[in-house]
Design an enzyme around this catalytic site. Structure first.
Site, PDB file in Angstrom:
ATOM      1  N   MET B 209      24.207  21.546  56.688  1.00 20.45           N
ATOM      2  CA  MET B 209      23.636  20.279  57.121  1.00 20.45           C
ATOM      3  C   MET B 209      22.205  20.411  57.637  1.00 20.45           C
ATOM      4  SD  MET B 209      26.915  18.576  58.883  1.00 20.45           S
ATOM      5  CE  MET B 209      25.890  17.210  59.292  1.00 20.45           C
ATOM      6  N   ASN B 241      19.238  17.982  54.717  1.00 20.32           N
ATOM      7  CA  ASN B 241      19.253  18.072  56.175  1.00 20.32           C
ATOM      8  C   ASN B 241      19.824  16.785  56.752  1.00 20.32           C
ATOM      9  OD1 ASN B 241      18.756  18.577  58.836  1.00 20.32           O
ATOM     10  ND2 ASN B 241      16.530  18.429  58.682  1.00 20.32           N
ATOM     11  N   CYS B 242      20.980  16.902  57.384  1.00 18.99           N
ATOM     12  CA  CYS B 242      21.650  15.694  57.883  1.00 18.99           C
ATOM     13  C   CYS B 242      21.611  15.616  59.395  1.00 18.99           C
ATOM     14  CB  CYS B 242      23.102  15.686  57.460  1.00 18.99           C
ATOM     15  SG  CYS B 242      23.338  16.084  55.750  1.00 18.99           S
ATOM     16  N   VAL B 243      20.884  16.506  60.038  1.00 20.94           N
ATOM     17  CA  VAL B 243      20.937  16.569  61.493  1.00 20.94           C
ATOM     18  C   VAL B 243      19.582  16.222  62.079  1.00 20.94           C
ATOM     19  CG1 VAL B 243      21.380  18.109  63.429  1.00 20.94           C
ATOM     20  CG2 VAL B 243      22.717  18.314  61.353  1.00 20.94           C
TER      21      VAL B 243
END
Lengths: 347, 426, 119
Positions: B209, B241-243
């Site tokens: 992530m 990138n999910c954060v």
């Protein structure tokens, strides 16, 4: 209409210069001196109901008295806002403006505003406590100062949200505030780089915290022969604090003889430091200044000897500049006394 | 390398029987899009929604935002190494549906940030509130692992973006912009008197992530390297990138990297924009040392006078940022950094987790901890059941009427560290 | 050596690496790391491992050297900054996270650590 009380010194009240700096605080109804420029800038939104005039020498030499009497004067008018100055680059006036504005804010709980040149000593002392508008360095900058101070004064008086320092014109006060710039960040980055490349002036949007990293000296070759001194910013002093080292913003350090002292006790030593709970330091001051352990080491031959004097000050809000000044002085003495190493303790 | 970007300006988006672009409106066949998503057997259901500027709509939790593009002329296709073949992109012609975006949503892990409000206070902070968004809501099959879920969602976004982009292939652009980077020797000859500038582009690469891909390669496995700025415009770099919603670079940001655009705007006038150095942000400290050594080495090798460095993410990358700055400055190359701040809710804490005196020119994208109030919205698109977790769980609180008190960091793109926005702090 | 409060890390690596398991908070891990650095171990991974903020996860794994050398000022500086950073986040909401989320957070912490181990 907002009610404002204005504070100025003897010079701006047109009483006189240095020769009249001794006059005590007095209050006058309405506007005096620079208040006129403020009145014009405020239009119908605010009114200066009273002006307090005080000599710079009087204020700085009789701080407690001056503060008490001025606060009483301000209280009587029950204003919505208190303005001091602007003081430009006048050092004692700047310190007076900062001191009284902070006192009014803390004790009467009303918003306050002052203005001064960034290098005025009062700026560094108070910029984190009160809003200080950044002005030019002489009274010739009055128009410009009022232009910046008046809108911020109105916002403060009305209790409106205060924007970022760069928008409102006050000196950065350590509180980061968001706002929208005119250009996007990438564009600002390109412009900043071009300025930096062309050796032109630019202003970083985030100043790095100040560091003063000190490169460690080479290690002591034989610690069992070394003469070691103790130095502390933890405020350990002989009981009664004979040199009156201040509990914060210390202006001096102390040098005390510990010849023959093997243990610091509650009866003989204490801390002058006002920035931490002193109970444990007072119960056993060795916790901050470890004389007892050093004596043990001395006896066991783990170190050569403990230096006869220790140096002490209070690190609580003490300006880095003052602290450096202290160190420059006593470092010379330590070297002259043949001290090989120093243990610095903090809190 | 020369690329011509043709912008087809999109002012509205609507569902329709036939997907097409007509008079500035993007018409989308919902069923075709759903079918495209469901080609991936990792999804058991899919839904598609529209979110337009000014509507009382909240999208959450947002994973990625992608701009539809299509190659019109020149080698390769958009998103090389991911969807299209690993062909070197960045030259020829590319058409862009400017004003439209594909937004993917999903709850890959139980906690998720990422809000796009299309109106109100929140809308002022996210650039995506100004776009005509096609929002994808994909339901994974029950047993799907987080890694596979993240990947499937990422690919669903690319596929739909390419599907929409293809609609623009034969259209005549409303506006055209040309970007060209000569080779080093030509560049020096063309602009002998201009300062030479490169862009050091830091990519998040910390693990699940937190990843970024370059031509399909996970950036954490790559040494610092170079790329033509126009390759980035053709989707050579994509986001996994999910954060850290506020300061992650979405794929949209990569495609429209504002530092690249603003350096091009000055190219040949006040500076000579030489190229882009891409470097990663790994967890292992030795990697950080190595990657920053290489950024400095490449900057020195290119003989540039100055660089702009952009960061991605929070905390740990501050160390990469400062290492890059220190080592590049030590070579006598002037640096400007772009970052955001975490100065605490009251703005009094230390903003970065690392610092150095050489970082004397910093552009701030704002304090991500500052608290904002988001009004209730009439409609929530995405995964409504996680509203409580996302908004109430960590950095904010959800009120009964649907309004949210939250730190700015929950807003997608709010403090983007490429300097995409006007937000700053002092 | 890995200092962690994540039992997934413990279970996965206890036979391969030297693991110090901390039955405590994110901050307890940082403090334990700091104490090790003071006696000469060096940091191998950044103590703020990822962009998942201290306000969002209670789990933390940090890798340090097995060997003790001279105290590394850089390591001390980094851990102190990490502790300061940790302290500035509001962590009230961490108390109410669900079991599913806890599992996800353990996974993230594990994979971030793995990304360092695999290189």
């Amino acid at each position: 209409m907002l009610k404002i009380v204005h504070y100025i010194n003897q010079f701006f009240a047109n009483i006189g210069g240095e020769e009249m700096a001794h006059i005590p605080a007095e209050v006058r109804e309405g506007i005096v001196g620079p208040g006129l420029a403020f009145k014009q800038a405020f239009k119908d939104e605010a009114e200066i109901v009273a002006t307090i005039v005080c000599g710079d020498s009087y204020f700085n030499e009789n701080i407690d008295e001056a503060k008490t009497s001025i606060i009483e004067m301000v209280k009587k008018y029950n204003p919505d806002l208190f303005i001091a100055g602007p003081a430009f680059n006048a050092g004692r006036y700047g310190v007076a403006c900062g001191t009284i504005a902070k006192a009014v804010k803390d004790e009467l709980n009303i918003p306050v505003l002052t203005g001064m040149y960034v290098e005025n000593p009062g700026a560094d002392m108070f910029k984190n406590n009160i809003y200080i508008v950044s002005t030019k360095n002489s009274a010739a900058g009055m128009r410009d100062a009022v232009k910046k101070m008046a809108p911020l004064a109105l916002k403060l008086g009305k209790g409106e949200k205060i924007g970022a320092s760069s928008e409102e014109g006050y000196l950065p006060n350590g509180i980061r505030v968001n706002f929208f710039e005119k250009e996007r960040g990438s564009k600002r980055a390109v412009k900043m780089l071009l300025a930096k490349l062309n050796d032109k002036e630019f202003q970083t949007e985030f100043p790095m915290p100040d560091f003063d990293r000190v490169e460690p000296n080479p290690a002591i070759k034989d610690i069992t022969k070394a003469k070691i001194a103790l130095v502390t910013s933890g405020g350990i002093v002989p009981k009664g604090n004979p040199d009156h080292i201040e509990s914060s913003s210390a202006s001096k350090y102390g040098k005390y003889d510990i010849d023959g002292v093997i243990d610091l006790t509650e009866e003989t030593y204490e801390t002058a430091h006002g920035g931490y709970d002193p109970v444990y330091a007072n119960l056993d001051p060795d916790r901050v200044l470890p004389v007892d352990i050093m004596r043990e080491f001395e006896k066991e031959g783990k170190i050569g000897s403990l230096h006869r004097y220790f140096y002490t000050t209070v690190g609580n809000g003490t300006a880095v500049k003052s602290a450096k000044g202290f160190a420059e002085k006593y470092a010379k003495e330590l070297v002259a006394d043949g001290v090989d190493a120093v243990i610095l303790t903090s809190t | 390398m020369k690329l011509e970007l043709g912008y087809i300006l999109i002012k509205d988006i609507q569902f329709s029987d036939v997907s097409k672009v007509e008079n500035g409106t993007l018409y989308v066949n919902k069923e075709e899009v759903k079918a495209l998503i469901l080609e991936d057997q990792n999804f058991k259901a899919a839904d598609v929604e529209l979110a337009k500027p000014g509507e009382s709509v909240r999208i959450m939790p947002v994973k990625d935002v992608i701009e539809p593009r299509v190659k019109v002329e020149g080698p390769g296709g958009i998103f090389p190494g991911m969807i299209n073949k690993v062909e070197t992109v960045g030259s020829g012609k590319t058409n862009v549906l400017k004003g439209a975006a594909v937004v993917t949503t999903g709850k890959i892990v139980g906690f998720q940030e990422g809000i796009i409000d299309m109106t109100g206070t929140g809308a002022e902070y996210t650039p995506f509130s100004t776009l005509n968004n096609l929002v994808l809501i994909c339901e994974p099959i029950d047993s799907l692992k987080q890694h596979e879920h993240e990947k499937a969602l990422r690919f669903a976004g690319y596929k739909v973006a390419l599907y929409l982009g293809a609609l623009a292939k034969n259209l005549t652009p409303d506006e055209v912009e040309v970007f060209e980077t000569p080779n080093l020797v030509e560049g020096i000859k063309m602009y002998p008197d201009l300062p030479r500038v490169a862009y050091v582009f830091m990519l998040q690469s910390q693990g699940l992530m937190h990843d970024t891909y370059v031509y399909g390669v996970d950036a954490k496995q790559s040494l610092t390297t170079m790329i033509y700025p126009t390759e980035v415009m053709d989707g050579a770099i994509v986001s996994g990138n999910c954060v850290s919603a506020c300061d992650k670079n979405t794929t949209y940001h990569h495609l429209n990297n504002p530092i690249i655009h603003d350096l091009f705007a000055e190219h040949g006038k006040t500076l000579n924009f030489v190229g882009v150095i891409i470097t990663n942000e790994n967890v292992y400290l030795a990697d950080k040392e190595r990657s920053s050594n290489w950024s400095a080495k490449l900057a020195g090798f290119l003989g540039v006078d100055g660089v702009i460095v952009s960061e991605e993410g929070f905390g740990n990358p501050d160390t990469d940022l400062i290492m890059n700055c220190k080592k590049i400055e030590a070579k006598g190359i002037k640096t400007v950094l772009v970052t955001d701040e975490y100065a605490g809710r009251d703005g009094t804490s230390q903003s970065l987790a690392d610092a150095d005196v050489s970082a004397n020119a910093v552009v701030s994208a704002g304090n991500a901890n500052e608290v904002i109030e988001l009004p209730p919205m009439d409609k929530i698109i995405g995964h409504v059941e996680v509203t409580d977790v996302i908004a109430g769980g960590f950095d904010g609180s959800l009120h009964k009427d649907g309004s949210i008190t939250a730190e700015l960091q929950v807003i997608t793109g709010a403090t983007n560290e490429m300097g995409f926005n006007k937000l700053s702090a002092r | 050596m890995i200092i962690t409060n994540n039992d997934w890390v413990l279970n996965k690596y206890k036979d391969i690496y030297n693991i110090v398991y901390i039955n405590g908070t994110f901050k307890d891990v940082l403090i334990a790391v700091r104490d090790k650095l003071h006696i000469g171990h060096e940091l191998l991974t950044h103590p703020l491992g990822s962009s998942v903020k201290p306000s969002e996860t209670p789990f933390k794994s940090v890798m340090i050297t097995d060997k003790k050398n001279n105290t590394s000022i850089d390591s001390i500086y980094m851990i102190e900054n990490a502790i300061i950073t940790y302290d500035k986040f509001n962590k009230d909401k961490l108390l109410s996270i669900s079991d599913k989320v806890i599992e996800d957070l353990k996974l993230i912490d594990l994979t971030v650590l793995q990304s360092a181990l695999n290189i």
